[in-house]
Motif scaffolding. Sequence first.
Motif, PDB file in Angstrom:
ATOM      1  N   GLU A 169       0.825  -1.207   0.000  1.00  0.00           N
ATOM      2  CA  GLU A 169       0.000   0.000   0.000  1.00  0.00           C
ATOM      3  C   GLU A 169       0.861   1.258   0.000  1.00  0.00           C
ATOM      4  N   ARG A 170       0.204   2.384  -0.242  1.00  0.00           N
ATOM      5  CA  ARG A 170       0.889   3.676  -0.228  1.00  0.00           C
ATOM      6  C   ARG A 170       1.420   3.966   1.175  1.00  0.00           C
ATOM      7  N   PRO A 171       2.503   4.725   1.268  1.00  0.00           N
ATOM      8  CA  PRO A 171       3.076   5.003   2.590  1.00  0.00           C
ATOM      9  C   PRO A 171       2.180   5.862   3.486  1.00  0.00           C
ATOM     10  N   ASP A 172       1.232   6.609   2.896  1.00  0.00           N
ATOM     11  CA  ASP A 172       0.357   7.450   3.719  1.00  0.00           C
ATOM     12  C   ASP A 172      -0.881   6.698   4.224  1.00  0.00           C
ATOM     13  N   GLN A 173      -0.861   5.395   4.086  1.00  0.00           N
ATOM     14  CA  GLN A 173      -1.970   4.557   4.556  1.00  0.00           C
ATOM     15  C   GLN A 173      -2.066   4.662   6.080  1.00  0.00           C
ATOM     16  N   THR A 174      -3.254   4.914   6.590  1.00  0.00           N
ATOM     17  CA  THR A 174      -3.410   5.072   8.038  1.00  0.00           C
ATOM     18  C   THR A 174      -3.920   3.808   8.719  1.00  0.00           C
TER      19      THR A 174
ATOM     20  N   LEU B 151      -6.627  -4.174  10.258  1.00  0.00           N
ATOM     21  CA  LEU B 151      -7.004  -4.899   9.051  1.00  0.00           C
ATOM     22  C   LEU B 151      -7.384  -6.344   9.381  1.00  0.00           C
ATOM     23  N   VAL B 152      -6.627  -6.989  10.260  1.00  0.00           N
ATOM     24  CA  VAL B 152      -6.948  -8.358  10.685  1.00  0.00           C
ATOM     25  C   VAL B 152      -8.312  -8.386  11.362  1.00  0.00           C
ATOM     26  N   HIS B 153      -8.548  -7.453  12.260  1.00  0.00           N
ATOM     27  CA  HIS B 153      -9.804  -7.445  13.005  1.00  0.00           C
ATOM     28  C   HIS B 153     -10.997  -7.199  12.090  1.00  0.00           C
TER      29      HIS B 153
ATOM     30  N   GLY C  11      -7.527 -17.961   1.854  1.00  0.00           N
ATOM     31  CA  GLY C  11      -7.844 -17.263   0.607  1.00  0.00           C
ATOM     32  C   GLY C  11      -8.971 -16.268   0.806  1.00  0.00           C
ATOM     33  N   ALA C  12      -9.989 -16.681   1.561  1.00  0.00           N
ATOM     34  CA  ALA C  12     -11.108 -15.779   1.866  1.00  0.00           C
ATOM     35  C   ALA C  12     -10.633 -14.614   2.723  1.00  0.00           C
ATOM     36  N   ALA C  13      -9.729 -14.872   3.650  1.00  0.00           N
ATOM     37  CA  ALA C  13      -9.184 -13.809   4.493  1.00  0.00           C
ATOM     38  C   ALA C  13      -8.388 -12.808   3.656  1.00  0.00           C
ATOM     39  N   ALA C  14      -7.581 -13.308   2.730  1.00  0.00           N
ATOM     40  CA  ALA C  14      -6.799 -12.428   1.860  1.00  0.00           C
ATOM     41  C   ALA C  14      -7.716 -11.577   0.990  1.00  0.00           C
ATOM     42  N   GLU C  15      -8.769 -12.179   0.473  1.00  0.00           N
ATOM     43  CA  GLU C  15      -9.728 -11.435  -0.347  1.00  0.00           C
ATOM     44  C   GLU C  15     -10.450 -10.375   0.485  1.00  0.00           C
ATOM     45  N   ALA C  16     -10.830 -10.712   1.706  1.00  0.00           N
ATOM     46  CA  ALA C  16     -11.486  -9.747   2.592  1.00  0.00           C
ATOM     47  C   ALA C  16     -10.553  -8.569   2.882  1.00  0.00           C
ATOM     48  N   MET C  17      -9.281  -8.850   3.127  1.00  0.00           N
ATOM     49  CA  MET C  17      -8.314  -7.780   3.392  1.00  0.00           C
ATOM     50  C   MET C  17      -8.145  -6.893   2.168  1.00  0.00           C
TER      51      MET C  17
ATOM     52  N   LEU D 238      -8.960  -2.822   2.000  1.00  0.00           N
ATOM     53  CA  LEU D 238      -7.978  -1.818   1.574  1.00  0.00           C
ATOM     54  C   LEU D 238      -8.500  -0.994   0.399  1.00  0.00           C
ATOM     55  N   ILE D 239      -9.180  -1.637  -0.531  1.00  0.00           N
ATOM     56  CA  ILE D 239      -9.755  -0.914  -1.671  1.00  0.00           C
ATOM     57  C   ILE D 239     -10.835   0.047  -1.202  1.00  0.00           C
ATOM     58  N   GLU D 240     -11.723  -0.417  -0.344  1.00  0.00           N
ATOM     59  CA  GLU D 240     -12.789   0.446   0.176  1.00  0.00           C
ATOM     60  C   GLU D 240     -12.209   1.630   0.944  1.00  0.00           C
ATOM     61  N   ASN D 241     -11.160   1.386   1.708  1.00  0.00           N
ATOM     62  CA  ASN D 241     -10.524   2.454   2.475  1.00  0.00           C
ATOM     63  C   ASN D 241      -9.903   3.494   1.541  1.00  0.00           C
TER      64      ASN D 241
END
Length: 123
Positions: free
Chosen positions: A41-46, A52-54, A76-82, A86-89
């Motif tokens: 991700e970009r360095p300015d990610q907060t 993200l895990v939670h 795989g489902a966990a990776a997709e959820a993450m 990140l995209i939504e954020n």
Amino acid sequence: MSDVTRILEAAQKGDPNAANELLPLVYDELRKLAVAKMALERPDQTLQPTALVHEAWLRLVGKQNPQWNGRAHFFGAAAEAMRRILIENARRKRAQRHGGGQAKLDIQTIEVAEPASMTSCWR
């Protein structure tokens, strides 16, 4: 059969305690997965890896009777959820109502007036 696989099968059968047993077993691996995703991700990610895990965990177990066909399917489902989180954020941050497209100001370059002293106000 590993403990994770056994608990995943119990979750498929509707065991309400399966999620509570599963989290301690998979948390470290989910955290490593989150750190790897965040590194891209970009360095300015907060968002932090723990958050993200939670959030991903809530999405994974929030459904009624989650269906995972084994350990690989679960991760795989966990990776997709993450990834989706990140995209939504990122989309939310770029939205106009959240300041998307506005120039950022460095607070160190802004001149601030000194506050007036109380004695000069009463003269």
